[in-house]
Motif scaffolding. Structure first.
Motif, PDB file in Angstrom:
ATOM      1  N   GLU A   1      44.255 -32.620  33.004  1.00 17.42           N
ATOM      2  CA  GLU A   1      44.277 -34.032  33.407  1.00 17.42           C
ATOM      3  C   GLU A   1      43.587 -34.264  34.752  1.00 17.42           C
ATOM      4  O   GLU A   1      44.087 -34.930  35.638  1.00 17.42           O
ATOM      5  CB  GLU A   1      45.722 -34.546  33.458  1.00 17.42           C
ATOM      6  N   LEU A   2      42.390 -33.651  34.864  1.00 19.03           N
ATOM      7  CA  LEU A   2      41.535 -33.804  36.039  1.00 19.03           C
ATOM      8  C   LEU A   2      42.227 -33.308  37.305  1.00 19.03           C
ATOM      9  O   LEU A   2      42.078 -33.908  38.382  1.00 19.03           O
ATOM     10  CB  LEU A   2      41.076 -35.259  36.205  1.00 19.03           C
ATOM     11  N   ALA A   3      42.973 -32.226  37.206  1.00 18.78           N
ATOM     12  CA  ALA A   3      43.535 -31.602  38.398  1.00 18.78           C
ATOM     13  C   ALA A   3      42.389 -31.158  39.306  1.00 18.78           C
ATOM     14  O   ALA A   3      41.298 -30.842  38.835  1.00 18.78           O
ATOM     15  CB  ALA A   3      44.402 -30.406  38.004  1.00 18.78           C
ATOM     16  N   PRO A   4      42.589 -31.133  40.601  1.00 19.71           N
ATOM     17  CA  PRO A   4      41.469 -30.890  41.525  1.00 19.71           C
ATOM     18  C   PRO A   4      40.683 -29.612  41.281  1.00 19.71           C
ATOM     19  O   PRO A   4      39.458 -29.620  41.344  1.00 19.71           O
ATOM     20  CB  PRO A   4      42.161 -30.891  42.887  1.00 19.71           C
ATOM     21  N   LEU A   5      41.356 -28.495  41.028  1.00 21.84           N
ATOM     22  CA  LEU A   5      40.619 -27.232  40.904  1.00 21.84           C
ATOM     23  C   LEU A   5      39.657 -27.214  39.718  1.00 21.84           C
ATOM     24  O   LEU A   5      38.458 -26.949  39.893  1.00 21.84           O
ATOM     25  CB  LEU A   5      41.598 -26.057  40.830  1.00 21.84           C
ATOM     26  N   PRO A   6      40.106 -27.474  38.489  1.00 23.56           N
ATOM     27  CA  PRO A   6      39.137 -27.468  37.381  1.00 23.56           C
ATOM     28  C   PRO A   6      38.117 -28.604  37.494  1.00 23.56           C
ATOM     29  O   PRO A   6      36.964 -28.427  37.093  1.00 23.56           O
ATOM     30  CB  PRO A   6      40.014 -27.621  36.131  1.00 23.56           C
ATOM     31  N   LEU A   7      38.516 -29.745  38.045  1.00 27.10           N
ATOM     32  CA  LEU A   7      37.559 -30.838  38.195  1.00 27.10           C
ATOM     33  C   LEU A   7      36.482 -30.478  39.210  1.00 27.10           C
ATOM     34  O   LEU A   7      35.288 -30.731  38.986  1.00 27.10           O
ATOM     35  CB  LEU A   7      38.281 -32.121  38.621  1.00 27.10           C
TER      36      LEU A   7
ATOM     37  N   LEU B   1      34.160 -37.139  47.157  1.00 28.29           N
ATOM     38  CA  LEU B   1      35.357 -37.157  46.309  1.00 28.29           C
ATOM     39  C   LEU B   1      36.286 -36.004  46.670  1.00 28.29           C
ATOM     40  O   LEU B   1      37.511 -36.173  46.730  1.00 28.29           O
ATOM     41  CB  LEU B   1      34.940 -37.057  44.841  1.00 28.29           C
ATOM     42  N   GLU B   2      35.718 -34.857  46.930  1.00 26.60           N
ATOM     43  CA  GLU B   2      36.541 -33.700  47.296  1.00 26.60           C
ATOM     44  C   GLU B   2      37.287 -33.946  48.599  1.00 26.60           C
ATOM     45  O   GLU B   2      38.476 -33.656  48.716  1.00 26.60           O
ATOM     46  CB  GLU B   2      35.653 -32.466  47.402  1.00 26.60           C
ATOM     47  N   MET B   3      36.564 -34.472  49.601  1.00 25.79           N
ATOM     48  CA  MET B   3      37.190 -34.695  50.900  1.00 25.79           C
ATOM     49  C   MET B   3      38.290 -35.753  50.814  1.00 25.79           C
ATOM     50  O   MET B   3      39.356 -35.617  51.433  1.00 25.79           O
ATOM     51  CB  MET B   3      36.126 -35.134  51.905  1.00 25.79           C
ATOM     52  N   MET B   4      38.065 -36.776  50.009  1.00 27.23           N
ATOM     53  CA  MET B   4      38.993 -37.913  49.999  1.00 27.23           C
ATOM     54  C   MET B   4      40.252 -37.649  49.179  1.00 27.23           C
ATOM     55  O   MET B   4      41.360 -37.964  49.617  1.00 27.23           O
ATOM     56  CB  MET B   4      38.270 -39.155  49.468  1.00 27.23           C
ATOM     57  N   VAL B   5      40.095 -37.069  47.971  1.00 28.31           N
ATOM     58  CA  VAL B   5      41.259 -37.018  47.079  1.00 28.31           C
ATOM     59  C   VAL B   5      41.532 -35.655  46.460  1.00 28.31           C
ATOM     60  O   VAL B   5      42.633 -35.422  45.948  1.00 28.31           O
ATOM     61  CB  VAL B   5      41.132 -38.058  45.947  1.00 28.31           C
ATOM     62  N   LEU B   6      40.543 -34.741  46.445  1.00 25.88           N
ATOM     63  CA  LEU B   6      40.781 -33.462  45.786  1.00 25.88           C
ATOM     64  C   LEU B   6      41.415 -32.428  46.706  1.00 25.88           C
ATOM     65  O   LEU B   6      42.050 -31.488  46.238  1.00 25.88           O
ATOM     66  CB  LEU B   6      39.472 -32.897  45.212  1.00 25.88           C
ATOM     67  N   ARG B   7      41.230 -32.594  48.004  1.00 28.11           N
ATOM     68  CA  ARG B   7      41.877 -31.690  48.955  1.00 28.11           C
ATOM     69  C   ARG B   7      43.229 -32.262  49.358  1.00 28.11           C
ATOM     70  O   ARG B   7      43.370 -33.461  49.529  1.00 28.11           O
ATOM     71  CB  ARG B   7      40.992 -31.476  50.180  1.00 28.11           C
TER      72      ARG B   7
ATOM     73  N   PRO C   1      40.938 -28.051  60.482  1.00 26.32           N
ATOM     74  CA  PRO C   1      40.992 -27.342  59.191  1.00 26.32           C
ATOM     75  C   PRO C   1      41.172 -28.315  58.039  1.00 26.32           C
ATOM     76  O   PRO C   1      41.908 -29.299  58.144  1.00 26.32           O
ATOM     77  CB  PRO C   1      42.210 -26.418  59.350  1.00 26.32           C
ATOM     78  N   LEU C   2      40.469 -28.026  56.961  1.00 30.08           N
ATOM     79  CA  LEU C   2      40.581 -28.855  55.771  1.00 30.08           C
ATOM     80  C   LEU C   2      41.756 -28.390  54.922  1.00 30.08           C
ATOM     81  O   LEU C   2      42.086 -27.204  54.883  1.00 30.08           O
ATOM     82  CB  LEU C   2      39.299 -28.771  54.945  1.00 30.08           C
ATOM     83  N   ASP C   3      42.367 -29.328  54.236  1.00 28.40           N
ATOM     84  CA  ASP C   3      43.375 -28.963  53.256  1.00 28.40           C
ATOM     85  C   ASP C   3      42.701 -28.202  52.116  1.00 28.40           C
ATOM     86  O   ASP C   3      41.525 -28.414  51.803  1.00 28.40           O
ATOM     87  CB  ASP C   3      44.054 -30.210  52.689  1.00 28.40           C
ATOM     88  N   ALA C   4      43.427 -27.332  51.479  1.00 25.94           N
ATOM     89  CA  ALA C   4      42.906 -26.620  50.318  1.00 25.94           C
ATOM     90  C   ALA C   4      42.839 -27.566  49.125  1.00 25.94           C
ATOM     91  O   ALA C   4      43.500 -28.604  49.084  1.00 25.94           O
ATOM     92  CB  ALA C   4      43.786 -25.416  49.993  1.00 25.94           C
ATOM     93  N   LEU C   5      42.011 -27.208  48.159  1.00 22.00           N
ATOM     94  CA  LEU C   5      41.961 -27.987  46.932  1.00 22.00           C
ATOM     95  C   LEU C   5      43.310 -27.912  46.227  1.00 22.00           C
ATOM     96  O   LEU C   5      43.875 -26.831  46.047  1.00 22.00           O
ATOM     97  CB  LEU C   5      40.871 -27.450  46.007  1.00 22.00           C
ATOM     98  N   ASP C   6      43.801 -29.092  45.846  1.00 17.34           N
ATOM     99  CA  ASP C   6      45.064 -29.163  45.103  1.00 17.34           C
ATOM    100  C   ASP C   6      46.166 -28.400  45.828  1.00 17.34           C
ATOM    101  O   ASP C   6      46.937 -27.654  45.230  1.00 17.34           O
ATOM    102  CB  ASP C   6      44.882 -28.610  43.691  1.00 17.34           C
ATOM    103  N   GLU C   7      46.214 -28.601  47.135  1.00 17.66           N
ATOM    104  CA  GLU C   7      47.186 -27.865  47.938  1.00 17.66           C
ATOM    105  C   GLU C   7      48.595 -28.391  47.677  1.00 17.66           C
ATOM    106  O   GLU C   7      48.895 -29.559  47.931  1.00 17.66           O
ATOM    107  CB  GLU C   7      46.846 -27.985  49.420  1.00 17.66           C
ATOM    108  N   ALA C   8      49.420 -27.545  47.171  1.00 21.60           N
ATOM    109  CA  ALA C   8      50.798 -27.938  46.902  1.00 21.60           C
ATOM    110  C   ALA C   8      51.556 -28.041  48.217  1.00 21.60           C
ATOM    111  O   ALA C   8      51.258 -27.344  49.181  1.00 21.60           O
ATOM    112  CB  ALA C   8      51.468 -26.921  45.979  1.00 21.60           C
ATOM    113  N   PRO C   9      52.547 -28.911  48.284  1.00 19.58           N
ATOM    114  CA  PRO C   9      53.334 -29.017  49.512  1.00 19.58           C
ATOM    115  C   PRO C   9      54.062 -27.717  49.797  1.00 19.58           C
ATOM    116  O   PRO C   9      54.535 -27.028  48.888  1.00 19.58           O
ATOM    117  CB  PRO C   9      54.306 -30.154  49.205  1.00 19.58           C
ATOM    118  N   GLY C  10      54.142 -27.371  51.069  1.00 16.33           N
ATOM    119  CA  GLY C  10      54.820 -26.147  51.471  1.00 16.33           C
ATOM    120  C   GLY C  10      55.950 -26.433  52.430  1.00 16.33           C
ATOM    121  O   GLY C  10      56.510 -27.549  52.481  1.00 16.33           O
ATOM    122  N   ALA C  11      56.265 -25.431  53.247  1.00 20.15           N
ATOM    123  CA  ALA C  11      57.372 -25.571  54.181  1.00 20.15           C
ATOM    124  C   ALA C  11      57.112 -26.682  55.190  1.00 20.15           C
ATOM    125  O   ALA C  11      58.042 -27.350  55.640  1.00 20.15           O
ATOM    126  CB  ALA C  11      57.602 -24.247  54.899  1.00 20.15           C
ATOM    127  N   GLY C  12      55.820 -26.883  55.546  1.00 20.78           N
ATOM    128  CA  GLY C  12      55.505 -27.951  56.497  1.00 20.78           C
ATOM    129  C   GLY C  12      55.848 -29.315  55.957  1.00 20.78           C
ATOM    130  O   GLY C  12      56.447 -30.158  56.657  1.00 20.78           O
TER     131      GLY C  12
END
Length: 1019
Positions: free
Chosen positions: A430-436, A461-467, A775-786
């Motif tokens: 469903e157009l998840a960031p990594l495969p997209l 597109l990557e900078m705005m919504v995929l990271r 630093p840039l966020d990773a692609l499809d970065e899941a939320p972590g402890a932060g």
């Protein structure tokens, strides 16, 4: 006609097969009275059967060269009719003129999917006592079982075993699984041919055998107008063996066998086909069976067309690979063969014993590369290990050498094949960031844009919504995420805060194009759909995502044609294929495209080649590398048939699985005939020790220790050369980076949390504030402890702001309400949200209990308050946002900081390495926080938030006071500021790290892993 003795020839493994065959043909040594060298039209009446089409093309080139050398002008030679016997290169044989109206062969894709549908239906009926399916599920397992079933169908057809013989197998004599499989095979053996008959089709293997039988009958009935020659085939299939026998008995026919062993003693030769104890794993078993059963001839009737090479390696290989029952003959091998003969056989043999596949591939590449140093010399790599072959081809690219690889690559791994898979994977997810992102970055992706336009739009597109956090699923989620993007949502140091209107428009246009192109396939993301609907939607999505702007890339033209044919075949097979989900379709796509090779065009004059073992029988080169000589590779592991057990196969009359070992042994012996022979093995594969090939072990046994060690020493030369390629010269120790920018570029303002960073790792401050790098966020970065900590802090902060002077009537409900709002952004990640919210719910009563204990001594609470303090002289500003400041009833302030992670110790605070709370206290005492009275701190407290309970830790040493700690830390900050006002003072990397192994956002920029391992210690 059949009373005529067969006319049989053989070419030794050490002789060049095709050149010898061509010379014998042209010189009249194959067919009596037929010498076409001087007749430009005589060859046209000749028919030559060869194993593969590629071998036929190579023979045509050899014949053309031989005729031109004889003085005939180019272009006036009529070549013979060269017919492939069908093997790896062909699906069916081309004898249309000899077989009227042959039945069509079912297309492989249609058969594969139809059999997968049968397997799926069978699986659905097999359930154990708990209702679970008793056979592996999923499209991969079903297609794998379908392939095994197709192989069994072909095997029974080739070995002429009727399906009715299954009825002779008695149920109950085998394991329950085999009984279930047998029941299915009895149904499939009847239903499948009937299904094909309704369509007017047959299995390709059956069609091939019928065509071969028709051709054999035509030849026996005098249908051959000219000479007929069959060369290079061992007659492993009965139908092919009968054709070879027919050719051999023709008045103007002959058969040329590849590498017949004329050195093995007669007793051992007869034992190969002994009905009581045959030796199917022997390399000569197939040829012995062909001569005895079909030719009715002995070895003495076979004429040798060319003498073996001077090294005489055939005799040594014959001894090494002799039947197990007669290996006692090795005891006197020196006396029988003679020491000089064995020495000569092994003089040109080299053994590479590499540590792993990487070293093996590089050593082979170096050995192949050396051949090009001398004009006209040729070499070939022969291996059944396709991974190793691809590694060698990649290593040769170091030298700008593109090797001719006859096998090519699977369509699924070609550029168009990977693009097709990426389209399906992006829609499944469903157009998840990594495969997209992988799809958008592919070289064939266009979405109607020029390459430069697409690259800029993808960046946006990557900078705005995929990271960072994943947007909502599907095309609507992607378009909505772009539309809702606002630079104001991000910190000024974040690159996203500087994205302009043009960039946002570019990303929005690309999101709309992606939605339009992939929307129809995305719509099939739920439920089960007909296979044809999936194929059609997938094909349209590919066409929309891949513009014609780049369709003509030369390196992809062949793969594009193969991909187009693959989709035509998938569409044609749709009515026979089982319905499936989009996810199952995407999983099956790897298998459905992986069995189609994308072969490069033949390069007749190529000096370096990669050959498969079958093809290598007929190709002669100066240097041969036999690689991947480990068990499970060469020979391949004996695979267990998932449909028939070994006793069941024996009862049906099918060949033992060890027959394939015999074929591998014959391929090995044929490859060993080259003048220069390099044998290669890896001691480890995938980190696990390997076992040398049994063929290698046998050759070592007859060679003797000294000779084998000499071959190994010659192989070490290639290993040393390979090691030198990657060897790096000794470099001086790298210094710890300590950049010293001009004073006007150095930061004049930092937050209280950054002061600790400044003390421990000044380089981070340099990179963040001088170089302005974020630093840039990773692609499809899941939320972590932060993110979890931020949500908890937000919940506690808004709760304290809402109730600064007293708790509400139902404080737990109120805190839960604030928590829901704080955790709402995490709902896009259901698993993390569910876990963290459950923990927060358990934390709430403990927080309220803590609040109820503290509130009586507190007059007012200030939460999430921002402050700024100018240091004396106005040369530096300190900023900060305090979690919580309590105005105490007894006077003074309590500075509280909530921690979801590690809590600094009082010792760390005292030595000023964790200065956050003391600096906040100093700011509060100076009245730097809005609305907070300017009072000295009475307490500095860390509160560890844990579901087991809240734990308070004082940041003040027992011999100190909060106010004293604040003043001392502020004074230390002044000293730090003054130190960095010295132009010579640099921002050192990891000056005083708390944890030596930690990895920061800028450590890669500071090259920490290079200088930190060079022996330099910490300050």
């Amino acid at each position: 006609m059949t009373a005529r003795p067969p006319r049989l020839f053989t070419i030794p493994a050490s002789a060049p097969f095709l050149p010898v065959l061509a010379d014998a043909l042209l010189e009249g040594r194959l067919i009596e009275g037929f010498a076409p060298r001087e007749d430009p039209f005589a060859l046209a009446a000749t028919t030559i059967f060869l194993p593969t089409r590629r071998a036929g093309r190579l023979l045509a080139e050899v014949l053309r060269a031989r005729v031109e050398v004889a003085g005939r002008p180019a272009g006036v030679t009529l070549l013979p009719r060269i017919v492939p016997l069908g093997d790896v290169d062909e699906d069916a044989l081309a004898f249309a003129e000899s077989f009227a109206d042959p039945p069509r062969a079912v297309k492989p894709t249609t058969r594969r999917l139809a059999l997968a549908g049968l397997v799926k239906a069978w699986r659905a009926k097999l359930r154990d006592g708990d209702g679970r399916i008793a056979v592996a599920a999923g499209p991969g397992a079903e297609i794998g079982l379908a392939d095994a079933l197709a192989h069994l169908i072909d095997e029974m057809a080739a070995q002429e075993v009727p399906w009715e013989r299954l009825d002779t197998l008695v149920p109950g004599e085998h394991d329950a699984y085999w009984d279930m499989a047998l029941d299915f095979l009895k149904i499939a053996g009847t239903a499948w041919p009937a299904h094909l008959a309704e369509r007017g089709e047959v299995d390709a293997s059956i069609r091939r055998d019928r065509l071969i039988a028709a051709e054999a009958e035509r030849l026996l009935n005098g249908g051959a107008a000219g000479p007929v020659i069959a060369a290079g085939s061992t007659g492993s299939m009965p139908a092919t063996a009968r054709l070879l026998a027919a050719v051999a008995h023709l008045p103007r026919g002959c058969v040329v066998l590849p590498g017949l062993d004329t050195d093995l003693d007669e007793a051992s030769w007869r034992a190969l086909t002994d009905e009581a104890a045959p030796a199917p794993s022997h390399p000569q078993y197939g040829l012995a069976l062909l001569l005895a059963r079909h030719m009715r001839a002995s070895r003495t009737q076979v004429e040798i067309l060319a003498p073996p090479a001077a090294h005489g390696r055939e005799r040594l290989l014959s001894e090494a690979l002799r039947p197990v029952a007669t290996t006692q003959a090795w005891a006197d091998i020196e006396a029988r063969l003679g020491t000089p003969a064995i020495d000569a056989s092994l003089a040109g043999v080299t053994l590479i014993e590499a540590e792993d596949s990487r070293e093996e591939a590089l050593a082979i590449a170096v050995a192949l590369r050396e051949v090009l140093e001398e004009p006209a010399r040729t070499a070939a790599l022969i291996t059944p290990d396709r991974d190793l072959a691809r590694r060698v081809a990649a290593e040769l690219l170091r030298f700008d050498i593109a090797i001719d690889d006859s096998a090519g690559e699977p369509l699924s791994e070609s550029a168009p094949g990977r693009f097709a898979r990426l389209v399906a994977d992006a829609c499944v997810d469903e157009l998840a960031p990594l495969p997209l992102a992988a799809l958008l970055r592919h070289a064939l992706a266009r979405f109607g844009l020029e390459r430069a336009e697409l690259a800029a739009a993808v960046d946006a597109l990557e900078m705005m919504v995929l990271r960072g956090p994943r947007p909502a699923p599907g095309a609507e989620g992607l378009v909505a995420a772009v539309a809702s993007f606002s630079p104001a949502q991000h910190h000024p140091s974040d690159p996203r805060a500087r994205i302009g209107e043009d960039t946002r428009a570019r990303a929005g246009d690309l999101a709309a194009r992606v939605a339009g192109a992939l929307g129809p396939l995305l719509a099939l993301g739920t439920g089960v759909h007909p296979f044809g609907a999936l194929v059609e939607a997938h094909r349209r999505a590919i066409a929309a995502a891949w513009s014609e702007l780049d369709a003509g890339a030369p390196q992809d033209e062949t793969a594009l044609a193969v991909l187009a044919q693959a989709f035509d075949d998938l569409a044609a097979a749709a009515r026979d294929a089982p319905a499936m989900t989009l996810g199952d379709y995407a999983s099956a796509l790897v298998l459905l495209l992986g069995d189609r090779p994308v072969r490069p065009p033949l390069v007749p004059d190529a000096r370096l080649r990669i050959l498969g073992p079958l093809e290598a029988r007929l190709v002669s080169v100066d240097r041969v590398v036999l690689a991947g000589l480990v068990e499970q590779s060469w020979p391949a592991a004996v695979r267990t048939d998932p449909w028939l057990s070994r006793p069941m196969r024996a009862a049906l009359g099918l060949e033992a699985p060890e027959r394939r070992i015999g074929l591998s042994a014959h391929d090995f012996a044929q490859g060993c005939g080259a003048p220069e022979l390099i044998l290669s093995q890896a001691r480890k594969l995938g980190g696990a020790p390997t076992v040398p090939s049994r063929f290698l072990q046998r050759l070592a046994a007859v060679s003797g220790t000294a000779r084998w060690q000499a071959a190994l020493a010659r192989g070490d030369r290639w290993r040393r050369l390979a090691a030198r390629i990657d060897a790096e010269p000794k470099a001086p120790r790298l210094p710890r980076p300590e950049p010293a920018p001009p004073l006007d570029l150095r930061p004049k303002r930092l937050s209280v949390t950054e002061i600790e960073t400044w003390l421990r790792d000044p380089y981070t401050i340099y990179a963040r504030h001088v170089l302005k790098l974020a630093p840039l966020d990773a692609l499809d970065e899941a939320p972590g402890a932060g993110e979890r900590g931020s949500a908890i802090h937000a919940a506690l902060g808004t709760f304290a702001l809402a109730f600064p002077e007293g708790l509400p009537a139902d404080p737990e409900a109120a805190l839960l309400a604030h928590g829901r709002r704080a955790f709402a952004p995490l709902e896009a990640f259901p698993a993390a949200h569910a876990l963290w919210w459950a923990r927060f719910e358990r934390l709430v009563p403990r927080v309220i209990a803590w609040e109820q204990a503290r509130r009586p001594g507190t007059r007012r609470i200030f939460a999430e308050v921002y402050g700024r303090l100018e240091l004396p002289g106005g040369r530096f500003s300190l900023t900060g946002r305090a979690d919580r400041i309590e105005q105490l009833r007894d006077g003074g302030l309590a500075i509280v900081d909530f921690k979801t992670g590690a809590v600094p110790t009082a010792r760390q605070t005292k030595v000023h390495y964790s200065p956050q709370l003391p600096l906040e206290a100093a700011m509060a005492a100076a009245g730097s926080f809005r609305d907070v009275p300017a009072e000295e701190a009475a307490a500095l407290t860390y509160v560890k938030l844990a579901t087991a309970g809240l734990k308070e830790t004082s940041a003040v040493d027992e011999n100190d006071t909060a106010a004293g700690s604040a003043m001392a830390t502020l004074e230390r900050l002044g000293q730090l500021v003054a130190a960095f006002e010295n132009p010579a003072r640099g921002y050192a990397s990891l000056a005083r790290p708390m944890f030596r192994g930690r990895f920061g956002d800028y450590d890669h920029l500071a090259r920490v892993k290079e200088w930190a391992t060079s022996g330099e210690g910490e300050e």
